[in-house]
Motif scaffolding. Structure first.
Motif, short mmCIF file in Angstrom:
data_model
loop_
_atom_site.label_atom_id
_atom_site.label_comp_id
_atom_site.label_asym_id
_atom_site.label_seq_id
_atom_site.Cartn_x
_atom_site.Cartn_y
_atom_site.Cartn_z
N LYS A 50 1.15 -2.70 -33.10
CA LYS A 50 0.58 -4.05 -33.01
C LYS A 50 -0.90 -4.11 -33.41
O LYS A 50 -1.35 -5.12 -33.91
CB LYS A 50 0.79 -4.63 -31.60
N ALA A 55 -2.43 -1.45 -17.68
CA ALA A 55 -3.58 -1.91 -18.48
C ALA A 55 -3.36 -1.60 -19.96
O ALA A 55 -4.30 -1.35 -20.71
CB ALA A 55 -4.85 -1.22 -17.98
N GLY A 56 -2.10 -1.64 -20.38
CA GLY A 56 -1.78 -1.37 -21.78
C GLY A 56 -1.84 -2.64 -22.63
O GLY A 56 -2.43 -3.65 -22.23
N GLY A 57 -1.20 -2.59 -23.79
CA GLY A 57 -1.25 -3.70 -24.74
C GLY A 57 -0.68 -4.99 -24.17
O GLY A 57 -1.27 -6.07 -24.34
N SER A 58 0.44 -4.89 -23.47
CA SER A 58 1.03 -6.14 -22.97
C SER A 58 0.20 -6.69 -21.82
O SER A 58 0.05 -7.91 -21.70
CB SER A 58 2.49 -5.95 -22.58
N ARG A 67 -8.22 2.85 -19.67
CA ARG A 67 -7.84 1.57 -20.28
C ARG A 67 -8.38 0.35 -19.53
O ARG A 67 -8.30 -0.77 -20.02
CB ARG A 67 -6.32 1.45 -20.35
N SER A 96 3.63 -4.50 -15.69
CA SER A 96 3.52 -4.41 -17.15
C SER A 96 3.36 -2.95 -17.58
O SER A 96 2.98 -2.68 -18.71
CB SER A 96 2.35 -5.25 -17.67
N SER A 133 5.06 0.98 -18.21
CA SER A 133 6.38 1.41 -18.67
C SER A 133 7.08 2.26 -17.60
O SER A 133 8.12 2.85 -17.90
CB SER A 133 6.27 2.13 -20.01
N LEU A 192 11.04 2.35 -17.27
CA LEU A 192 11.71 2.08 -18.55
C LEU A 192 12.71 3.19 -18.87
O LEU A 192 13.86 2.93 -19.17
CB LEU A 192 10.65 1.97 -19.66
N LEU A 251 8.18 4.26 -9.86
CA LEU A 251 7.54 3.00 -9.47
C LEU A 251 6.16 2.95 -10.13
O LEU A 251 5.55 3.99 -10.37
CB LEU A 251 7.40 2.93 -7.95
N PRO A 252 5.63 1.75 -10.38
CA PRO A 252 4.34 1.67 -11.07
C PRO A 252 3.13 2.01 -10.22
O PRO A 252 2.05 2.24 -10.76
CB PRO A 252 4.29 0.20 -11.52
N TYR A 281 12.93 -5.32 -19.86
CA TYR A 281 14.11 -6.20 -19.81
C TYR A 281 15.41 -5.41 -19.88
O TYR A 281 15.44 -4.27 -20.34
CB TYR A 281 14.06 -7.23 -20.95
N GLY A 304 12.12 -8.98 -17.99
CA GLY A 304 11.38 -9.44 -19.17
C GLY A 304 12.22 -10.14 -20.23
O GLY A 304 11.73 -10.40 -21.33
N GLN A 307 9.06 -15.22 -26.79
CA GLN A 307 8.18 -14.75 -27.88
C GLN A 307 8.94 -14.84 -29.20
O GLN A 307 8.34 -15.11 -30.24
CB GLN A 307 7.60 -13.35 -27.61
P1 NDP Z 1 1.28 0.66 -23.27
O1 NDP Z 1 1.74 2.02 -23.67
O2 NDP Z 1 0.24 -0.04 -24.05
O3 NDP Z 1 0.73 0.76 -21.73
C1 NDP Z 1 1.48 1.39 -20.73
C2 NDP Z 1 0.81 1.16 -19.36
O4 NDP Z 1 1.71 1.67 -18.37
C3 NDP Z 1 -0.50 1.89 -19.16
O5 NDP Z 1 -1.35 1.10 -18.35
C4 NDP Z 1 -0.08 3.17 -18.41
O6 NDP Z 1 -1.09 3.69 -17.59
C5 NDP Z 1 1.03 2.61 -17.55
N1 NDP Z 1 2.03 3.59 -17.14
C6 NDP Z 1 2.89 4.27 -17.94
N2 NDP Z 1 3.72 5.05 -17.18
C7 NDP Z 1 3.35 4.85 -15.89
C8 NDP Z 1 3.81 5.37 -14.65
N3 NDP Z 1 4.82 6.26 -14.58
N4 NDP Z 1 3.21 4.94 -13.51
C9 NDP Z 1 2.21 4.03 -13.55
N5 NDP Z 1 1.72 3.51 -14.70
C10 NDP Z 1 2.28 3.91 -15.85
O7 NDP Z 1 2.61 -0.20 -23.12
P2 NDP Z 1 2.84 -1.77 -23.40
O8 NDP Z 1 1.85 -2.55 -22.64
O9 NDP Z 1 2.96 -2.01 -24.85
O10 NDP Z 1 4.32 -1.96 -22.78
C11 NDP Z 1 4.57 -1.76 -21.41
C12 NDP Z 1 5.99 -2.17 -21.06
O11 NDP Z 1 6.19 -3.54 -21.38
C13 NDP Z 1 7.06 -1.40 -21.82
O12 NDP Z 1 7.98 -0.98 -20.85
C14 NDP Z 1 7.71 -2.41 -22.73
O13 NDP Z 1 9.10 -2.19 -22.83
C15 NDP Z 1 7.45 -3.72 -22.02
N6 NDP Z 1 7.31 -4.88 -22.93
C16 NDP Z 1 8.17 -5.95 -22.80
C17 NDP Z 1 8.05 -7.05 -23.63
C18 NDP Z 1 9.01 -8.22 -23.48
O14 NDP Z 1 9.07 -9.05 -24.39
N7 NDP Z 1 9.72 -8.33 -22.40
C19 NDP Z 1 7.01 -7.14 -24.68
C20 NDP Z 1 6.14 -5.98 -24.71
C21 NDP Z 1 6.30 -4.89 -23.87
P3 NDP Z 1 -2.26 4.69 -18.16
O15 NDP Z 1 -3.31 3.81 -18.78
O16 NDP Z 1 -2.73 5.39 -16.95
O17 NDP Z 1 -1.59 5.60 -19.16
#
Ligand code: NDP
Length: 263
Positions: A63, A122-125, A149, A177, A179, A182, A187-188, A209, A229, A236
């Protein structure tokens, strides 16, 4: 026949081709939507023109590259630093972000009585969702497992925490938000923290989702209204389709066909 595609890596799991082709077919548009596995995001623009595309969606991890591939980027996509929808106008590529508005629509149809929102991750979404929620007047806080992030959120004026400095005060809505869940059973956040948050919340949403994640399962233990989701994904897609077809169809006309991908 106009050609559209989804760029990503991986792309094989995506519902987008089914959603868009159902809408093209139902609305009588001569168009085809395919999927394109793209390993090198910097090649996106080149591949777009090679394939003779009229538009595309972009998913993980391209993206940010999609934003750089465009000639014009709308102000919201620029603010979140990510493009998920590209429309070709003449020989120029125009970029948009429909993920965030998709989430906002899903939230507004789901729960009306929400003011304070805690976003986990704190990722892209998270970036896209947090910006649009704040614009829409919600009070947004970000909680992530690690620091790095969170910096850009802090610079944009959001309240940000890691697990170490977070105190679980009540929030109306908890959004996963991350992963986590997934492809695993994670748990987050630590479980005790999540239990406290969910027992004081009015609702929860996981943007993953098509599966009952551990986060959603735990939310259901507290009898909270929960949502995955799917609607975010659907909306979207509807908003991207509106861009592809230059507003020739209403949101409802597109949704009617696109939502059949979720039956
Ligand atoms: P990114 O890779 O940009 O960010 C992932 C985030 O998740 C980071 O903040 C990361 O933390 C955190 N994370 C990953 N694994 C764990 C864990 N085991 N415990 C706690 N935190 C964790 O991902 P996106 O933001 O692009 O996507 C995130 C989710 O959103 C995906 O599952 C994707 O499928 C879903 N999604 C759904 C959409 C929809 O239309 N329904 C659209 C876009 C995304 P850290 O910074 O510490 O690494």
């Amino acid at each position: 026949m106009k050609h559209y595609t989804l760029f990503g890596n991986p792309v094989s799991h995506s519902k987008s081709p089914c959603m868009h082709n159902l809408a093209f077919l139902g609305l009588g548009e001569e168009a085809l939507y395919t999927r394109t596995l793209l390993e090198d995001g910097t090649k996106l623009r080149e591949v777009f023109f090679e394939q003779g595309l009229m538009g595309a969606n972009v998913t993980v991890p391209h993206k940010e590259d999609a934003l750089r591939a465009c000639d014009e980027v709308d102000s919201f996509a620029m603010a979140v630093g990510a493009v998920n929808t590209i429309v070709r106008k003449g020989d120029k590529l125009h970029g948009y972000n429909t993920d965030a508005l998709g989430f906002l629509k899903a939230l507004q149809k789901f729960e009306k009585d929400i003011q304070t929102i805690l976003i986990l991750g704190a990722g892209g979404s998270a970036k896209a969702i947090s910006v649009i929620l704040r614009e829409a007047g919600y009070d947004v806080t970000i909680l992530n497992r690690s620091h790095a992030r969170l910096e850009s959120f802090k610079e944009s004026g959001f309240a940000t925490y890691t697990f170490e400095d977070f105190e679980a005060t009540p929030y109306d809505l908890i959004v996963n938000s991350t992963s986590a869940g997934l492809e695993d059973n994670a748990l987050p956040t630590p479980k005790t923290m999540l239990v406290e948050l969910l027992s004081n919340a009015k609702a929860s949403i996981d943007i993953i989702y098509g599966k009952a994640t551990p986060f959603l399962q735990l939310s259901q233990n507290y009898n909270l209204p929960t949502k995955d989701g799917s609607d975010m994904l659907l909306y979207q897609g509807v908003l991207a389709f509106e861009k592809f077809t230059q507003g020739r169809y209403t949101f409802e006309e597109i949704e009617k066909y696109m939502k059949r991908a979720f039956i």
